[in-house]
Write an enzyme that holds these catalytic residues in place. Sequence first.
Site, PDB file in Angstrom:
ATOM      1  CB  SER A 150      -0.957  -0.041   1.198  1.00 49.97           C
ATOM      2  OG  SER A 150      -1.972   0.924   1.090  1.00 49.97           O
ATOM      3  CG  ASP A 203      -7.208  -2.414  -3.246  1.00 44.81           C
ATOM      4  OD1 ASP A 203      -7.830  -1.626  -2.514  1.00 44.81           O
ATOM      5  OD2 ASP A 203      -5.992  -2.643  -3.112  1.00 44.81           O
ATOM      6  CG  HIS A 235      -5.948  -2.129   0.492  1.00 47.44           C
ATOM      7  ND1 HIS A 235      -5.195  -1.772  -0.603  1.00 47.44           N
ATOM      8  CD2 HIS A 235      -5.344  -1.535   1.563  1.00 47.44           C
ATOM      9  CE1 HIS A 235      -4.191  -0.999  -0.227  1.00 47.44           C
ATOM     10  NE2 HIS A 235      -4.261  -0.856   1.086  1.00 47.44           N
TER      11      HIS A 235
END
Length: 255
Positions: A150, A203, A235
């Site tokens: 991320s 996601d 995610h």
Amino acid sequence: MLRNALATAALSCGFLFGSCDASAQECEEEASQTRTAKYVPSMKDIILPPPGGKHTATMIFMHGLGDTGAGWSDLLDGRLPGVKVVLPTAPTMPVSLNQGYEMPAWYDIVGLDSRSNEECVGIEESSDRILELIKKERETVNTILLCGFSQGGALSLYTGLRNRELVSGIAALSSYLPKPSVIPQKKDTDKDLPILQCHGIDDQVVRLEWAIESREAIKKLGNEVEYYEYSNMGHELHPQEFGKFIEWVGKVTSS
């Protein structure tokens, strides 16, 4: 161990976007525990020596927003023969997206609409810190990998593509390229830089279209990208994705 890492990522994302599957009270209790455990002004880097102790490469792995290096230690410990793993923790700062709530962050995030246009306040300081780690590790080995999940993956791309002569590979999991306008074009004399990008089709935090846009931006700058999408993955860290990541690390460090 993979389940623990998935839980860490899910907790971080759930607190940030209100997507916790538990009750409101349970979510608040989890968030409170996370604040107590993780939101520490300064934490030392976690060092994971390879099995057997001797290393020929170093991987610097950067966590996502609201997490710490400790959140990835169980998952990565002892899995990479010959590779030393360094897990830094981001500084604690107010995050605009979370109404100024302070948490570990590599840089500020303002919104979710168009991250490529954000100023990313704090990213230069974080990038400089990672550069210092790279230079320190290069005193003993020449193979340095920048990897992350991320926001940590975004910092890996940002730092590695601007300092390609110092790194041997970049991996960005569930991530994107921030501030692409400041990334230099690859020169004919530059070495090829292995880049791995993995993303979940479902996601909703770092949307799939941002990952695709990032991939295309990286390619336009003259770089090849080893790119994978995973179905039924949000995610988070998917077991199949993690296996590909470990395989990629082994391939890059043995070449």
